[in-house]
Design a protein around this motif. Structure first.
Motif, PDB file in Angstrom:
ATOM      1  N   SER A  19       0.923  26.492  11.178  1.00 56.58           N
ATOM      2  CA  SER A  19      -0.010  27.499  12.227  1.00 56.58           C
ATOM      3  C   SER A  19      -0.566  28.522  11.119  1.00 56.58           C
ATOM      4  CB  SER A  19       1.144  28.093  13.249  1.00 56.58           C
ATOM      5  OG  SER A  19       1.515  26.835  13.917  1.00 56.58           O
ATOM      6  N   THR A  20      -1.214  28.282  10.130  1.00 55.08           N
ATOM      7  CA  THR A  20      -1.842  29.194   9.303  1.00 55.08           C
ATOM      8  C   THR A  20      -3.237  28.930   9.391  1.00 55.08           C
ATOM      9  OG1 THR A  20      -1.160  28.514   7.331  1.00 55.08           O
ATOM     10  CG2 THR A  20       0.092  30.629   8.385  1.00 55.08           C
ATOM     11  N   GLY A  21      -4.039  29.092   8.046  1.00 51.49           N
ATOM     12  CA  GLY A  21      -5.458  28.416   7.812  1.00 51.49           C
ATOM     13  C   GLY A  21      -5.669  27.256   7.831  1.00 51.49           C
ATOM     14  N   THR A  22      -6.602  26.944   6.840  1.00 55.65           N
ATOM     15  CA  THR A  22      -7.287  25.568   6.817  1.00 55.65           C
ATOM     16  C   THR A  22      -7.597  25.354   5.374  1.00 55.65           C
ATOM     17  OG1 THR A  22      -7.986  25.446   9.165  1.00 55.65           O
ATOM     18  CG2 THR A  22      -8.679  23.460   7.957  1.00 55.65           C
ATOM     19  N   MET A  23      -6.831  24.772   4.662  1.00 57.68           N
ATOM     20  CA  MET A  23      -6.871  24.667   3.145  1.00 57.68           C
ATOM     21  C   MET A  23      -7.114  23.160   2.920  1.00 57.68           C
ATOM     22  SD  MET A  23      -7.611  27.851   2.110  1.00 57.68           S
ATOM     23  CE  MET A  23      -7.445  27.811   0.165  1.00 57.68           C
ATOM     24  N   THR A  29       0.846  -1.137   0.051  1.00 55.54           N
ATOM     25  CA  THR A  29      -0.055   0.117  -0.066  1.00 55.54           C
ATOM     26  C   THR A  29       0.761   1.371   0.095  1.00 55.54           C
ATOM     27  OG1 THR A  29      -1.420  -1.373   1.472  1.00 55.54           O
ATOM     28  CG2 THR A  29      -1.802   1.199   1.103  1.00 55.54           C
ATOM     29  N   ASP A  30       0.442   2.314  -0.871  1.00 52.31           N
ATOM     30  CA  ASP A  30       1.061   3.420  -0.687  1.00 52.31           C
ATOM     31  C   ASP A  30       0.323   4.614   0.158  1.00 52.31           C
ATOM     32  OD1 ASP A  30       3.102   2.750  -2.214  1.00 52.31           O
ATOM     33  OD2 ASP A  30       2.232   3.702  -4.238  1.00 52.31           O
ATOM     34  N   VAL A  31       0.571   4.973   1.175  1.00 53.19           N
ATOM     35  CA  VAL A  31      -0.397   5.660   2.202  1.00 53.19           C
ATOM     36  C   VAL A  31       0.405   7.062   2.641  1.00 53.19           C
ATOM     37  CG1 VAL A  31      -1.035   5.554   4.828  1.00 53.19           C
ATOM     38  CG2 VAL A  31      -0.535   3.436   3.533  1.00 53.19           C
ATOM     39  N   VAL A  32      -0.563   7.890   2.176  1.00 50.91           N
ATOM     40  CA  VAL A  32      -0.111   9.221   2.569  1.00 50.91           C
ATOM     41  C   VAL A  32      -0.915   9.830   3.598  1.00 50.91           C
ATOM     42  CG1 VAL A  32      -0.148  11.839   1.775  1.00 50.91           C
ATOM     43  CG2 VAL A  32       0.470   9.874   0.138  1.00 50.91           C
ATOM     44  N   PHE A  33      -0.246  10.496   4.902  1.00 52.18           N
ATOM     45  CA  PHE A  33      -1.032  10.976   5.801  1.00 52.18           C
ATOM     46  C   PHE A  33      -0.941  12.474   5.661  1.00 52.18           C
ATOM     47  CE2 PHE A  33       0.614   7.312   8.011  1.00 52.18           C
ATOM     48  CZ  PHE A  33      -0.383   6.676   8.519  1.00 52.18           C
ATOM     49  N   ILE A  34      -2.207  12.999   5.584  1.00 56.53           N
ATOM     50  CA  ILE A  34      -2.173  14.693   5.242  1.00 56.53           C
ATOM     51  C   ILE A  34      -2.808  15.000   6.497  1.00 56.53           C
ATOM     52  CG2 ILE A  34      -3.879  16.238   3.767  1.00 56.53           C
ATOM     53  CD1 ILE A  34      -4.363  13.994   1.800  1.00 56.53           C
ATOM     54  N   VAL A  35      -2.030  15.993   7.023  1.00 55.68           N
ATOM     55  CA  VAL A  35      -2.098  16.422   8.459  1.00 55.68           C
ATOM     56  C   VAL A  35      -2.131  17.799   8.825  1.00 55.68           C
ATOM     57  CG1 VAL A  35      -1.062  16.501  10.629  1.00 55.68           C
ATOM     58  CG2 VAL A  35      -0.461  14.594   9.027  1.00 55.68           C
ATOM     59  N   ASP A  36      -3.251  18.174   9.258  1.00 54.03           N
ATOM     60  CA  ASP A  36      -3.707  19.695   9.359  1.00 54.03           C
ATOM     61  C   ASP A  36      -3.038  20.161  10.721  1.00 54.03           C
ATOM     62  OD1 ASP A  36      -5.025  21.978   9.937  1.00 54.03           O
ATOM     63  OD2 ASP A  36      -7.020  21.278  10.448  1.00 54.03           O
ATOM     64  N   SER A  37      -2.204  21.207  10.407  1.00 51.68           N
ATOM     65  CA  SER A  37      -1.524  22.041  11.119  1.00 51.68           C
ATOM     66  C   SER A  37      -1.696  23.513  11.372  1.00 51.68           C
ATOM     67  CB  SER A  37       0.378  21.621  11.204  1.00 51.68           C
ATOM     68  OG  SER A  37       0.371  22.303   9.999  1.00 51.68           O
ATOM     69  N   SER A  38      -3.201  23.839  11.051  1.00 44.86           N
ATOM     70  CA  SER A  38      -3.492  25.184  11.148  1.00 44.86           C
ATOM     71  C   SER A  38      -3.558  25.737  12.550  1.00 44.86           C
ATOM     72  CB  SER A  38      -4.860  25.213  10.606  1.00 44.86           C
ATOM     73  OG  SER A  38      -5.676  24.512  11.410  1.00 44.86           O
ATOM     74  N   ARG A  39      -3.555  27.204  12.688  1.00 45.71           N
ATOM     75  CA  ARG A  39      -3.429  27.727  13.905  1.00 45.71           C
ATOM     76  C   ARG A  39      -4.371  27.346  14.893  1.00 45.71           C
ATOM     77  NH1 ARG A  39      -6.066  31.602  10.653  1.00 45.71           N
ATOM     78  NH2 ARG A  39      -4.079  32.464  10.057  1.00 45.71           N
ATOM     79  N   SER A  40      -5.402  26.703  14.767  1.00 47.95           N
ATOM     80  CA  SER A  40      -6.301  25.983  15.767  1.00 47.95           C
ATOM     81  C   SER A  40      -5.655  24.706  16.422  1.00 47.95           C
ATOM     82  CB  SER A  40      -7.672  25.557  15.036  1.00 47.95           C
ATOM     83  OG  SER A  40      -7.822  24.622  14.190  1.00 47.95           O
ATOM     84  N   VAL A  41      -4.584  24.171  15.805  1.00 42.94           N
ATOM     85  CA  VAL A  41      -3.728  23.070  16.297  1.00 42.94           C
ATOM     86  C   VAL A  41      -2.763  23.500  17.324  1.00 42.94           C
ATOM     87  CG1 VAL A  41      -2.663  20.937  15.746  1.00 42.94           C
ATOM     88  CG2 VAL A  41      -4.355  21.772  14.430  1.00 42.94           C
ATOM     89  N   ARG A  42      -2.892  23.509  18.682  1.00 45.73           N
ATOM     90  CA  ARG A  42      -1.918  23.934  19.402  1.00 45.73           C
ATOM     91  C   ARG A  42      -0.351  23.013  19.145  1.00 45.73           C
ATOM     92  NH1 ARG A  42      -6.257  24.696  22.570  1.00 45.73           N
ATOM     93  NH2 ARG A  42      -5.985  22.796  23.868  1.00 45.73           N
ATOM     94  N   PRO A  43       0.454  23.574  19.543  1.00 43.17           N
ATOM     95  CA  PRO A  43       1.805  22.734  19.281  1.00 43.17           C
ATOM     96  C   PRO A  43       1.990  21.607  20.049  1.00 43.17           C
ATOM     97  CG  PRO A  43       2.484  25.263  19.727  1.00 43.17           C
ATOM     98  CD  PRO A  43       0.971  25.086  19.861  1.00 43.17           C
ATOM     99  N   SER A  44       1.357  21.403  21.236  1.00 44.31           N
ATOM    100  CA  SER A  44       1.349  20.205  22.000  1.00 44.31           C
ATOM    101  C   SER A  44       0.312  19.269  21.506  1.00 44.31           C
ATOM    102  CB  SER A  44       0.855  20.431  23.421  1.00 44.31           C
ATOM    103  OG  SER A  44      -0.410  20.998  23.376  1.00 44.31           O
ATOM    104  N   GLU A  45      -0.786  19.619  20.905  1.00 38.83           N
ATOM    105  CA  GLU A  45      -1.875  18.985  20.172  1.00 38.83           C
ATOM    106  C   GLU A  45      -1.102  18.349  18.771  1.00 38.83           C
ATOM    107  OE1 GLU A  45      -5.858  20.910  21.269  1.00 38.83           O
ATOM    108  OE2 GLU A  45      -4.971  21.559  19.601  1.00 38.83           O
ATOM    109  N   PHE A  46      -0.199  18.986  18.145  1.00 43.23           N
ATOM    110  CA  PHE A  46       0.477  18.454  16.972  1.00 43.23           C
ATOM    111  C   PHE A  46       1.389  17.433  17.247  1.00 43.23           C
ATOM    112  CE2 PHE A  46       3.796  18.979  13.315  1.00 43.23           C
ATOM    113  CZ  PHE A  46       2.592  18.779  12.365  1.00 43.23           C
ATOM    114  N   GLU A  47       2.079  17.654  18.533  1.00 41.12           N
ATOM    115  CA  GLU A  47       3.037  16.438  19.062  1.00 41.12           C
ATOM    116  C   GLU A  47       2.273  15.170  19.155  1.00 41.12           C
ATOM    117  OE1 GLU A  47       6.414  16.389  19.476  1.00 41.12           O
ATOM    118  OE2 GLU A  47       6.076  18.246  18.481  1.00 41.12           O
TER     119      GLU A  47
END
Length: 494
Positions: free
Chosen positions: A119-123, A44-62
């Motif tokens: 840490s910007t918008g959500t596109m 399988t070819d697996v791509v993780f597409i991860v939202d890191s917009s400003r609403s995601v705090r650094p601790s949550e991104f971890e």
């Protein structure tokens, strides 16, 4: 076992005829499969597409990174097995890890540890388009499109996208990419459904906070696992499981017929039934739990013989008011019923269960709403709280009319009210659990017998009637023969 002996075991026979099959715990099955060498990762070819917009705090991104690492640890990473890529997005998109970047598990895990939020918008639509055009390209190390290689995108987001995801997600699915959508916190649930592949209940997940995302690890290890499902017990065939490459099919013992659901077996002709779900959509349910309720409804629908001449299904939602989502007979196959259930929009107001029960009698089970004369009527009432109006008279009248009433309660539901709604024997028609996540267990216990009497008795009557008809025909032929011989003898005597 002879049919006559089968019917001496009514409990066992009824169990075989019940709507819901028994299924073991997925976590234990997968662990057992891995330990026994029955499970390996499909290429399988697996791509993780991860939202890191400003609403995601650094601790949550971890915490998202921990989730990625744990999923990767359970994969068979390699050139000829599973390749992993990671796309990071906010208002812009960054190709963090391509398929050709790291061919070893250790290298992948180290690279994930270095990810930083944008840490910007959500596109989100832009990110899916990027994954299609770039991440899944051969230039970035993806394999040529082939039935032997899976293409999977796992999207993790916590917000409402600032661009269009419907069309781009549809194009991605049409291109053969299987999309899993994970929502966190205040995510827009409708957006998840627009992105995810079918069946939606298997491709959408919701967690209340990033601290809980790690619990989804097991699911995605299972999603990439190809096993002998019959050997692991990860199937719901009522009688016989037959292994096929990467899947299975069900079969029945002698003298039984495989039903339309492809899982259950029947020994008698299923009687037509009108089934109406009466669903509490009050604000106490909460949006994420309402999604679980819809999955629970479809879990029951899966076991019904939905067709023009058998089971018809209707759906009513209530809160401070009552709304018919669709009447009996509008849909004559499971797929259409389940699609309509998934589209049900949460009402989010009060809890007027008495009013809903009156609507059931005055409208849902009337010919104008598709109810069939002379057909058994079954109502499945779900609620999560105390009714704000009186239910006694409406519940009593429904049962007096001969409706079979099942009462299901979750959380703050009042058990005395459930018992008042339920048909006799009450212990077979009322169910309660404190946790919405345990509703699937109620679905397994819920038995809607399609034969009005004991299933074995129904089967025996059908077979007995056929034997009587055959015997009468044979006797009729013998009598005709005797009559002819008597006539011949009378002529001779004359």
């Amino acid at each position: 076992m002879a049919p006559g002996l089968r019917c001496l075991l009514p409990l066992a026979c009824a169990a075989m005829m019940c709507i819901m099959g028994v299924r073991g715990t997925l976590e234990l099955q997968t662990a057992a499969a891995m330990a026994a060498g029955l499970c390996k990762t499909r290429p399988t070819d697996v791509v993780f597409i991860v939202d890191s917009s400003r609403s995601v705090r650094p601790s949550e991104f971890e915490q998202v990174k921990v989730f990625l690492v744990k999923v990767i640890e359970g994969l068979d990473v390699g050139v000829d097995s599973t390749r992993v890529a990671v796309v990071n997005y906010a208002s812009r998109v960054k190709n963090e890890i391509s398929f050709k970047s790291h061919r070893s598990k250790a290298g992948l895990i180290k690279a994930v540890g270095k990810l930083e939020p944008l840490s910007t918008g959500t596109m989100t639509g832009l990110a899916i388009q990027f994954a299609m055009n770039v991440a899944f390209s051969e230039t970035e190390g993806a394999r040529v499109k082939s039935p032997a290689v899976g293409k999977v995108a796992v999207i993790v987001t916590d917000g409402r996208p600032q661009d269009n995801v419907r069309d781009v997600a549809a194009r991605a699915r049409e291109a053969g990419i299987e999309i899993f959508a994970i929502g966190v916190g205040r995510v827009d649930m409708n957006t998840l459904r627009l992105m995810a592949s079918e069946p939606l209940e298997e491709h959408t997940d919701y967690v209340e906070s990033y601290s809980l995302i790690e619990k989804l690890t097991q699911k995605f290890q299972e999603a990439f696992c190809v096993s002998d499902l019959c050997a692991t017990g990860d199937h719901d065939c009522e009688h016989v499981c037959v292994s096929t490459p990467g899947s299975f099919k069900c079969a029945c013992n002698d003298d039984y017929t495989l039903q339309e659901d492809g899982r259950s077996c029947s020994a008698c002709s299923n009687a037509p039934t009108d089934v109406v779900f009466l669903i509490d959509g009050s604000k106490s349910v909460r949006p994420e739990n309402f999604e679980l309720v819809k999955k629970w409804i479809n879990q029951i629908v899966d076991k019904l013989d939905v067709s023009e001449n058998r089971a018809h299904v209707g759906l009513v939602q209530y809160s401070s008011t009552v709304r018919s989502e669709f009447p009996l007979g509008r849909y004559n196959n499971k797929k259409d019923v389940k699609d309509a259930v998934r589209k049900m929009i949460y009402m989010e107001r009060g809890t007027m269960t008495g009013q809903a029960l009156r609507y059931l009698q005055d409208s849902s089970f009337t010919p104008g709403q598709g109810a069939r004369p002379g057909v058994a009527k079954v109502a499945i009432i779900f609620t999560d709280g105390r009714s704000q109006d009186y239910i006694g008279d409406a519940a009593k009248k429904a049962k007096e009319k001969g409706y079979k009433m099942y009462a299901i309660g979750v959380g703050s539901a009042v058990e005395d009210e459930l018992k008042e709604i339920a048909s006799e024997p009450v212990t077979d028609h009322y169910f309660y659990t404190a946790d919405f996540k345990a509703m699937s267990q109620i679905a397994k216990k819920l038995q809607i017998n399609v034969c009005e009497d004991d299933p074995c008795e129904c089967d025996s009557l059908v077979k007995f009637r056929k034997k009587v008809e055959e015997a009468l025909k044979a006797l009729s032929k013998k009598l005709e023969g005797v009559t002819k011989r008597i006539a011949v003898l009378e002529n001779k005597i004359v």
